[in-house]
Design a protein around this motif. Structure first.
Motif, short mmCIF file in Angstrom:
data_model
loop_
_atom_site.label_atom_id
_atom_site.label_comp_id
_atom_site.label_asym_id
_atom_site.label_seq_id
_atom_site.Cartn_x
_atom_site.Cartn_y
_atom_site.Cartn_z
N ILE A 1 0.85 -1.31 0.09
CA ILE A 1 0.05 0.08 0.12
C ILE A 1 0.78 1.21 0.04
CG2 ILE A 1 -1.63 1.29 1.00
CD1 ILE A 1 -2.91 -1.19 2.22
N PHE A 2 1.83 1.39 0.79
CA PHE A 2 2.84 2.75 0.99
C PHE A 2 3.31 2.60 -0.40
CE2 PHE A 2 2.29 2.21 5.51
CZ PHE A 2 2.09 3.59 5.81
N ILE A 3 4.04 1.69 -0.89
CA ILE A 3 4.63 1.73 -2.21
C ILE A 3 3.73 2.27 -3.50
CG2 ILE A 3 5.81 0.59 -4.11
CD1 ILE A 3 6.82 -1.17 -1.87
N ILE A 4 2.41 1.55 -3.41
CA ILE A 4 1.57 1.89 -4.52
C ILE A 4 1.10 3.44 -4.12
CG2 ILE A 4 -0.58 1.67 -5.61
CD1 ILE A 4 -0.10 -1.56 -4.95
N ALA A 5 1.02 4.05 -3.09
CA ALA A 5 0.50 5.24 -2.56
C ALA A 5 1.55 6.08 -3.27
CB ALA A 5 -0.07 5.28 -1.30
N GLY A 6 2.71 5.84 -2.59
CA GLY A 6 3.80 6.71 -3.08
C GLY A 6 3.99 7.06 -4.58
N ILE A 7 3.83 5.96 -5.33
CA ILE A 7 3.79 6.04 -6.66
C ILE A 7 2.61 6.94 -7.25
CG2 ILE A 7 3.78 4.56 -9.07
CD1 ILE A 7 5.21 2.67 -7.42
N ALA A 8 1.46 6.31 -6.81
CA ALA A 8 0.22 7.33 -7.15
C ALA A 8 0.25 8.71 -7.01
CB ALA A 8 -1.17 6.52 -6.39
N THR B 1 -3.80 6.56 -15.55
CA THR B 1 -2.43 6.73 -16.35
C THR B 1 -2.70 6.12 -17.53
OG1 THR B 1 -1.58 5.06 -15.17
CG2 THR B 1 -0.98 7.48 -14.50
N ILE B 2 -3.64 5.06 -17.85
CA ILE B 2 -3.50 4.13 -18.94
C ILE B 2 -3.68 4.96 -20.12
CG2 ILE B 2 -5.84 3.24 -18.71
CD1 ILE B 2 -4.47 0.44 -19.62
N ALA C 1 -4.55 -2.44 -1.53
CA ALA C 1 -3.28 -2.13 -2.32
C ALA C 1 -3.94 -2.64 -4.08
CB ALA C 1 -2.45 -3.43 -2.05
N LEU C 2 -4.75 -3.64 -3.96
CA LEU C 2 -5.27 -3.83 -5.29
C LEU C 2 -6.15 -2.70 -5.99
CD1 LEU C 2 -7.38 -7.52 -5.48
CD2 LEU C 2 -5.38 -6.69 -6.78
N LEU C 3 -7.02 -2.03 -4.97
CA LEU C 3 -7.91 -0.81 -5.62
C LEU C 3 -7.00 0.32 -5.89
CD1 LEU C 3 -10.66 0.07 -6.37
CD2 LEU C 3 -10.76 0.56 -3.93
N LEU C 4 -5.85 0.44 -5.10
CA LEU C 4 -5.08 1.67 -5.35
C LEU C 4 -4.36 1.33 -6.49
CD1 LEU C 4 -4.75 4.34 -3.64
CD2 LEU C 4 -2.83 3.05 -2.27
N VAL D 1 -0.67 17.72 -4.02
CA VAL D 1 -0.59 16.47 -3.15
C VAL D 1 -1.82 16.44 -2.25
CG1 VAL D 1 0.73 15.36 -1.62
CG2 VAL D 1 1.80 16.23 -3.63
N TRP D 2 -2.13 17.45 -1.10
CA TRP D 2 -2.76 17.55 -0.11
C TRP D 2 -4.18 17.63 -0.52
CZ3 TRP D 2 -2.88 16.24 4.61
CH2 TRP D 2 -1.47 15.81 5.30
N ASN D 3 -4.53 18.33 -1.62
CA ASN D 3 -6.19 18.52 -1.84
C ASN D 3 -6.54 17.68 -3.09
OD1 ASN D 3 -5.78 20.28 0.38
ND2 ASN D 3 -6.28 22.16 -0.81
N LEU D 4 -5.60 17.18 -3.92
CA LEU D 4 -6.17 16.41 -4.99
C LEU D 4 -5.66 14.89 -4.56
CD1 LEU D 4 -5.59 18.82 -7.80
CD2 LEU D 4 -7.80 18.20 -6.63
N ARG D 5 -4.62 14.60 -4.43
CA ARG D 5 -4.14 13.24 -4.79
C ARG D 5 -4.35 12.45 -3.60
NH1 ARG D 5 1.22 14.33 -8.63
NH2 ARG D 5 -0.06 15.51 -10.31
#
Lengths: 257, 360
Positions: free
Chosen positions: B40-47, B327-328, B316-319, B80-84
């Motif tokens: 989750i942390f990794i995907i969140a960081g990338i997202a 992005t696709i 993690a799956l949903l994220l 970052v804070w208000n959108l992502r």
């Protein structure tokens, strides 16, 4: 001393009566066999005793206390139930399955004592090597041993068995019945088993209740109940009953037309 | 014949061996839970770095860290804070909630196909939202009309099933069949509603039903997380009983579990959890179905571990799905609901194919 007293119990599914006026008394260390043809009400009676079904009439007393008045968890600490077969859909290891027997005794966490108890039961039933295997991967005989282990970790005073040998080969039948018999003796448990095999009943039960059409047809020791006359009347089967090692041995001849 | 002492030592080592194996088994489950958390942390960081405004991973983490102590000021901080971040956090909450609800529904209904869809919960929410969007009619007025309506209608199937349980025993079969009946009724009602309305409204209602994290905001996160926490605790507390119910109703009863009451209790909580999530996101499918199965394959069926594991893995799956959806075909942002269905369908087929066992 009377452990379990079944007084005038009656049960109906919808309006179809299945049990009628059942009276049985059972003492500690006693093994009672319930025999009778399909639909005689054997399994229904077992389920009523464990309150899986609620009888409409009569009462069942455990140590003098009506089981209707008891909390489900309290009852589960006193009565263990061993089913015919499993219907586990999701994976569960043998260890975890046996640990479930501790459910009535524990809160959310299982303790070291519970673990020890599971290990002891696995060893007693000689199924240690399957501890981490999935229950669905085991054979019928091995599964039956797991169910016995689970019921015994409940530390019950009364053990109910529904056709404990129906899926087993002859070796497993004897093994399982020997184990049950020994435990009943050693731990002073009162056991009731519904059983189809009259010869196993004759060999292992201290007392036999013969049911027919939801009622008790005859009760007593094997020699007095498993007679050609009784069997002919209840099963419509002609049999010969020679004596084998002091117990009646039932040899089926032909169905009565 | 081994001598007495040898037999005793043999028994001891055997016991110790099983104990060791059991500890390892539990260790593996905990490891999987930690692994999901890390994922989750990794995907969140990338997202958080992806999107039309370029920001690096380290920047993201430092912005998040600083934002904890002061209000966002620069454009980067605001992005970052208000959108992502709200979107990411909603993705995590929704993933956890839907996966846990699915796990518990599969558990109490003893059915591998059970999910928030099966009991008509999603269909109910969809109808509630469509009613609000198309007719502006509903239980709650003002800006919360759609959310409130979706929430309340999502709970209706549960109350209908509860009502039925008064006359019929609450068996898995009764509950699933009743849920499917309600699903059809709600679908038909929604279709009828859409048939007679303006194209714009139909489009909006349809978009709602596909499910996306686009509506996520700090205002939505608070109620969603409260629902999650309030529902998570009783579900985890009941995990033993659900384990026992896995062995069948009769066994569960003989082990002291009030099967019907537990089944209804968990269904109410799981529906509440689902409703509390999908009223903010729309109906996101497949997470509630697939996440529990994938976790069961790795860590087994013990719900005490399965609940947290499938929750985190579902998050993690949903994220991950949402990140891909964003992005696709950028700059077009696909709703995550489309992607989970696209991902979930083939994934589920694959799981069915590679399954070696006859049980789940």
């Amino acid at each position: 001393m009377v452990k379990l007293k079944i007084k005038d119990v009656g049960f109906s599914y919808a309006s179809v009566p299945v049990l009628n006026g059942i009276c049985i008394e059972l003492t500690a260390s006693e093994m009672l066999g319930i025999v009778g043809p399909n639909g005689a009400g054997k399994s229904t009676l077992i389920r009523c005793i464990d309150r899986i079904l609620k009888p409409q009439r009569g009462s069942i007393l455990l140590d003098g206390q009506d089981i209707k008045e008891m909390h489900l968890m309290e009852l589960a600490r006193k009565i263990g139930y061993i089913p015919q077969s499993t219907s586990q859909i999701f994976p569960a290891t043998v260890f975890d399955t046996v640990l479930m027997g501790r459910r009535p005794h524990l809160g959310w966490r299982s303790s070291e004592k519970d673990t020890e108890m599971v290990l002891e039961m696995l060893q007693m039933l000689n199924i240690e090597e399957f501890a981490m295997r999935d229950i669905n991967e085991l054979s019928g005989g091995q599964q039956q041993k797991v169910f016995i282990a689970r019921a015994l970790t409940q530390e019950p005073a009364v053990l109910l068995l529904d056709e404990p040998t129906s899926n087993l080969d002859i070796r497993h039948q004897l093994e399982v019945m020997d184990i049950i018999k020994n435990i009943v003796r050693e731990k002073g448990i009162a056991a009731i088993m519904a059983i189809h095999d009259l010869n196993l009943a004759s060999r292992y039960a201290d007392r036999i209740v013969m049911m027919n059409g939801g009622e008790i047809f005859d009760a007593g020791d094997a020699a007095s109940v498993l007679t050609p006359e009784n069997i002919k009347h209840v099963y419509d089967v002609e049999v010969e009953v020679p004596n084998h090692g002091g117990r009646p041995y039932i040899v089926p001849i032909r169905p009565v037309r | 014949m081994p001598s007495g002492t040898e037999t005793i030592t043999g028994t001891r080592t055997k016991r110790a061996e099983i104990k060791e194996q059991y500890k390892k088994f539990i260790g593996r489950k905990i490891l999987f839970i930690l692994f999901s958390l890390l994922l989750i942390f990794i995907i969140a960081g990338i997202a958080a770095t992806l999107g039309s405004y370029p920001i690096t991973v380290t920047e993201v983490y430092s912005i998040i860290w600083h934002g904890l102590f002061q209000n966002p000021e620069t454009t980067k901080e605001i992005v970052v804070w208000n959108l992502r971040l709200p979107r990411i956090l909603m993705g995590i909450l929704a993933g956890i909630g839907l996966a846990i609800a699915g796990t518990m529904m599969q558990g109490i209904l003893r059915n591998p196909m059970a999910s928030p869809f099966t009991l008509g919960i999603s269909a109910g929410a969809g109808f509630g939202a469509a009613l609000a969007i198309i007719l502006s009619a509903g239980f709650v007025a003002g800006e919360y009309l759609i959310i409130g309506n979706a929430f309340i209608f999502a709970l209706i199937p549960t109350f209908v099933i509860l009502g039925l349980a008064r006359y019929r025993r609450a068996t898995p079969e009764t509950m699933i069949l009743a849920g499917i009946a309600l699903l059809y009724i709600f679908h038909a009602s929604t279709t009828l509603l859409m048939y007679f309305s303006e194209p714009e409204a139909v489009k909006e209602a349809y978009f709602w039903m596909v499910g996306s994290l686009g509506k996520a905001s700090w205002d939505n996160l608070l109620p969603a997380s409260i629902v999650l926490v309030v529902c998570f605790i009783p579900l985890l507390w009941k995990s033993w009983d659900v384990n026992v119910m896995g062995a069948g109703d009769e066994i569960a009863k003989s082990l002291g579990v009030n099967v019907e009451r537990t089944r209804i209790f968990i269904m109410v909580i799981a529906s509440l959890l689902t409703a509390g999530i999908i009223c903010f996101t729309g109906t996101i499918g497949f997470i509630g179905l697939v996440a529990p199965h994938m976790c069961r394959m790795v860590i087994g069926g013990d719900n005490r571990f399965l609940i947290p594991a499938s929750g985190l893995f579902g998050a993690a799956l949903l994220l991950g799905a949402d990140t891909v959806a964003r992005t696709i075909i950028a700059p077009v942002i696909l709703p995550v609901g489309i992607l989970t269905a696209f991902m979930g369908g083939p994934l589920f087929l694959y799981l069915i194919m590679r399954r070696r066992r006859e049980y789940w």
